[in-house]
Design a protein around this motif. Structure first.
Motif, PDB file in Angstrom:
ATOM      1  N   GLY A  38     127.752  97.619 -58.997  1.00  0.00           N
ATOM      2  CA  GLY A  38     126.677  98.593 -58.821  1.00  0.00           C
ATOM      3  C   GLY A  38     126.664  99.093 -57.401  1.00  0.00           C
ATOM      4  O   GLY A  38     125.662  98.950 -56.704  1.00  0.00           O
ATOM      5  N   SER A 100     119.391  95.366 -44.983  1.00  0.00           N
ATOM      6  CA  SER A 100     119.229  94.831 -46.339  1.00  0.00           C
ATOM      7  C   SER A 100     117.767  94.572 -46.702  1.00  0.00           C
ATOM      8  O   SER A 100     117.105  93.729 -46.095  1.00  0.00           O
ATOM      9  N   SER A 101     117.300  95.269 -47.722  1.00  0.00           N
ATOM     10  CA  SER A 101     115.948  94.981 -48.213  1.00  0.00           C
ATOM     11  C   SER A 101     115.931  93.645 -48.951  1.00  0.00           C
ATOM     12  O   SER A 101     114.913  92.956 -48.980  1.00  0.00           O
ATOM     13  N   TYR A 139     116.985  92.389 -62.215  1.00  0.00           N
ATOM     14  CA  TYR A 139     118.023  92.347 -61.171  1.00  0.00           C
ATOM     15  C   TYR A 139     118.424  90.894 -60.909  1.00  0.00           C
ATOM     16  O   TYR A 139     117.588  90.070 -60.516  1.00  0.00           O
ATOM     17  N   HIS A 142     117.368  89.057 -57.636  1.00  0.00           N
ATOM     18  CA  HIS A 142     115.972  88.582 -57.566  1.00  0.00           C
ATOM     19  C   HIS A 142     115.902  87.187 -58.173  1.00  0.00           C
ATOM     20  O   HIS A 142     115.300  86.265 -57.605  1.00  0.00           O
ATOM     21  N   VAL A 183     111.037  96.364 -60.383  1.00  0.00           N
ATOM     22  CA  VAL A 183     111.797  97.516 -59.885  1.00  0.00           C
ATOM     23  C   VAL A 183     111.172  98.710 -60.604  1.00  0.00           C
ATOM     24  O   VAL A 183     111.538  99.026 -61.732  1.00  0.00           O
ATOM     25  N   ALA A 219     114.040 100.174 -54.969  1.00  0.00           N
ATOM     26  CA  ALA A 219     115.409 100.440 -54.518  1.00  0.00           C
ATOM     27  C   ALA A 219     115.927 101.802 -54.978  1.00  0.00           C
ATOM     28  O   ALA A 219     116.797 102.388 -54.332  1.00  0.00           O
ATOM     29  N   TYR A 220     115.407 102.291 -56.126  1.00  0.00           N
ATOM     30  CA  TYR A 220     115.963 103.541 -56.687  1.00  0.00           C
ATOM     31  C   TYR A 220     114.949 104.686 -56.686  1.00  0.00           C
ATOM     32  O   TYR A 220     115.024 105.587 -57.516  1.00  0.00           O
ATOM     33  N   LYS A 256     121.787 102.814 -51.111  1.00  0.00           N
ATOM     34  CA  LYS A 256     122.428 103.712 -52.073  1.00  0.00           C
ATOM     35  C   LYS A 256     122.070 105.166 -51.769  1.00  0.00           C
ATOM     36  O   LYS A 256     122.039 106.010 -52.641  1.00  0.00           O
TER      37      LYS A 256
HETATM   38  N1  PLP Z   1     117.136  95.878 -55.218  1.00  0.00           N
HETATM   39  C1  PLP Z   1     117.746  96.311 -56.326  1.00  0.00           C
HETATM   40  C2  PLP Z   1     116.946  96.525 -57.565  1.00  0.00           C
HETATM   41  C3  PLP Z   1     119.120  96.524 -56.340  1.00  0.00           C
HETATM   42  O1  PLP Z   1     119.711  96.939 -57.466  1.00  0.00           O
HETATM   43  C4  PLP Z   1     119.861  96.302 -55.153  1.00  0.00           C
HETATM   44  C5  PLP Z   1     121.314  96.477 -55.126  1.00  0.00           C
HETATM   45  O2  PLP Z   1     121.968  96.611 -56.125  1.00  0.00           O
HETATM   46  C6  PLP Z   1     119.180  95.859 -54.013  1.00  0.00           C
HETATM   47  C7  PLP Z   1     117.823  95.654 -54.069  1.00  0.00           C
HETATM   48  C8  PLP Z   1     119.892  95.587 -52.730  1.00  0.00           C
HETATM   49  O3  PLP Z   1     119.250  96.243 -51.692  1.00  0.00           O
HETATM   50  P1  PLP Z   1     119.745  96.154 -50.197  1.00  0.00           P
HETATM   51  O4  PLP Z   1     121.107  96.697 -50.131  1.00  0.00           O
HETATM   52  O5  PLP Z   1     118.742  96.960 -49.442  1.00  0.00           O
HETATM   53  O6  PLP Z   1     119.690  94.703 -49.781  1.00  0.00           O
END
Ligand code: PLP
Length: 423
Positions: A38, A100-101, A139, A142, A183, A219-220, A256
């Motif tokens: 992904g 990175s979240s 996800y 998580h 999400v 995230a999206y 993304k």
């Molecule tokens: N949250 C979701 C729902 C994701 O699908 C992803 C990556 O696939 C992330 C967080 C990762 O986020 P980050 O790159 O900010 O750590």
């Protein structure tokens, strides 16, 4: 082809033979294709190539801050204003961090296990048990955080408008239930966008735990695959109005949007939670990568700049999603052996095959050189009780590779289903 379920034994055996033949031909091609990742394709990363030359010699933000130096745990205000507008979070309550979240989510869990949050009577680790609600499929990372720290995961069925709120409101009475993973827009992997009613119910519902937290992983948020953008609901405002200002923790990142490995992560919440987070963070960081934040600011300029940039991603992604959907439709519709999502955004298509056959499909695909995400990966503990769910990630491979891979996947789905009914 007709529905497998209507075939008599003889016709079914003939179908199995035909599909085994098709599958042998597929294997003979010795493919090496991957639908697990992904992540953005190289052409998507190229859309942000300008970032590599930014911020240039001018290293000060609009307030004259020297972004090369230490400090500024909150992140650059101008960049926070842009993403605050997109996420519906006041700038003063939104923090811009590093790339990175997910790391921010992880860290907040650790802080709460060690110290509790602003509403906790004691550290979560001192509780008799800690549980999280996990809308599933969801996800995998998580769920991995919970598993890693021994947080018990309670699956909640996912509906077209978000988690099943009847189940949520029942389970959340348990004071050991300390959180829920969400999400809310173009969810991973179902593509589900939570309805306003669901968002409000989550923000306002009574909970057994006073220190309950909603992990609102947006995230999206700006990742539609069509012209229509999903509305962003003000969960922080709704929760505050209901007397739960500290309940939601809003996360997002540009992973993304620009570079998946070098984006900017964001955390939004009540002022009290933001202060709590910074107090904890201050022990591990003297400030985030502000030069990266500055180059993102110069690149986007404003929220409209982010949206315009996302339209370019959509031009690359939409044909890939359409290719997957076309093949699923043309190869699997008649046999009635699978259902799948038609996401309006995000990064995934969720494929449900005949119950009990997902692992077999993934194995068949693997032996034919097509890597699929492990069956069950989108469920707590990696266990899909119906063994039917497969996550498809069409973003990374080239369009032609997707067509070949999906045609192969369809053969595997049909073969596994025919074998199953023929047993
Ligand atoms: N949250 C979701 C729902 C994701 O699908 C992803 C990556 O696939 C992330 C967080 C990762 O986020 P980050 O790159 O900010 O750590």
């Amino acid at each position: 082809m007709v529905s497998f379920e209507t075939l008599d034994r003889e016709a079914l055996s003939a179908e199995v033979d035909k599909l085994r033949d098709q599958y042998s031909q597929l294997r003979a091609r010795q493919l090496d294709l991957n639908l697990t990742r992904g992540k953005p394709a190289p052409e998507q990363l190229d859309l942000s190539a300008e970032l590599l030359a930014l911020p240039g010699a001018d290293y000060r933000d609009g307030n004259g801050l020297d972004c090369r130096n230490y400090g500024g745990l909150d992140g650059l205000p101008e960049l926070r204003a842009i993403f605050g507008e997109l996420l519906k979070v006041p700038t003063s309550q939104l923090l811009a961090g590093n790339n990175s979240s997910l790391e921010m989510m992880h860290d907040t869990i650790v802080y709460q296990l060690l110290h509790g949050n602003v509403d906790s009577a004691r550290p979560w680790s001192a509780e008799p048990g800690v549980k999280f609600l996990c809308p599933s499929p969801g996800y995998d990372r998580h769920f991995a955080i919970c598993e890693h720290f021994g947080i018990e995961m309670l699956p909640v069925p996912m509906r077209p408008d978000g988690p099943d709120m009847d189940v949520v409101t029942e389970l959340v009475n348990d004071p050991q239930v300390k959180g829920i993973w969400c999400v809310p827009i173009y969810s991973n992997p179902t593509g589900v966008t939570f309805s306003e009613e669901t968002v409000r119910a989550l923000a306002t519902m009574p909970t057994g735990a006073h220190d309950f937290r909603i992990y609102w992983d947006n995230a999206y948020v700006v990742h539609p695959l069509t012209d229509a953008e999903a509305p962003v609901h003000d969960i922080l405002g709704m929760a505050a109005d209901a007397g739960h200002p500290n309940r939601p923790l809003v996360f997002a990142s540009t992973s993304k949007i620009t570079f998946a490995g070098s984006g900017v992560g964001f955390l939004g919440s009540s002022s009290e939670n933001i202060d709590w987070y910074k107090k904890n963070l201050g022990f591990s960081s003297i400030g985030p990568d502000k030069l990266n934040q500055l180059r993102h600011l110069r690149f986007f300029k404003d929220a409209a700049g982010v949206r315009a940039h996302m339209a370019k991603h959509r031009e690359i992604l939409a044909p890939k999603f359409n290719a997957v959907l076309d093949i699923l439709d043309s190869r699997l519709s008649d046999a009635k052996v699978a259902t799948w999502t038609h996401p309006d955004g995000g990064y995934f298509i969720n494929l449900d095959v005949v119950e009990g056959t997902a692992k077999r499909v993934v194995q068949l695909a693997k032996e034919a050189g097509i890597s699929l995400t492990a069956a069950g990966a989108s469920f707590p503990y990696g266990k899909d009780p119906a063994n039917c769910n497969i996550r498809l990630a069409p973003s990374f491979p080239a369009l032609e590779e997707i067509r070949v891979a999906m045609d192969g996947v369809a053969t595997c789905v049909l073969l596994a289903a025919a074998e199953h009914f023929d047993e």
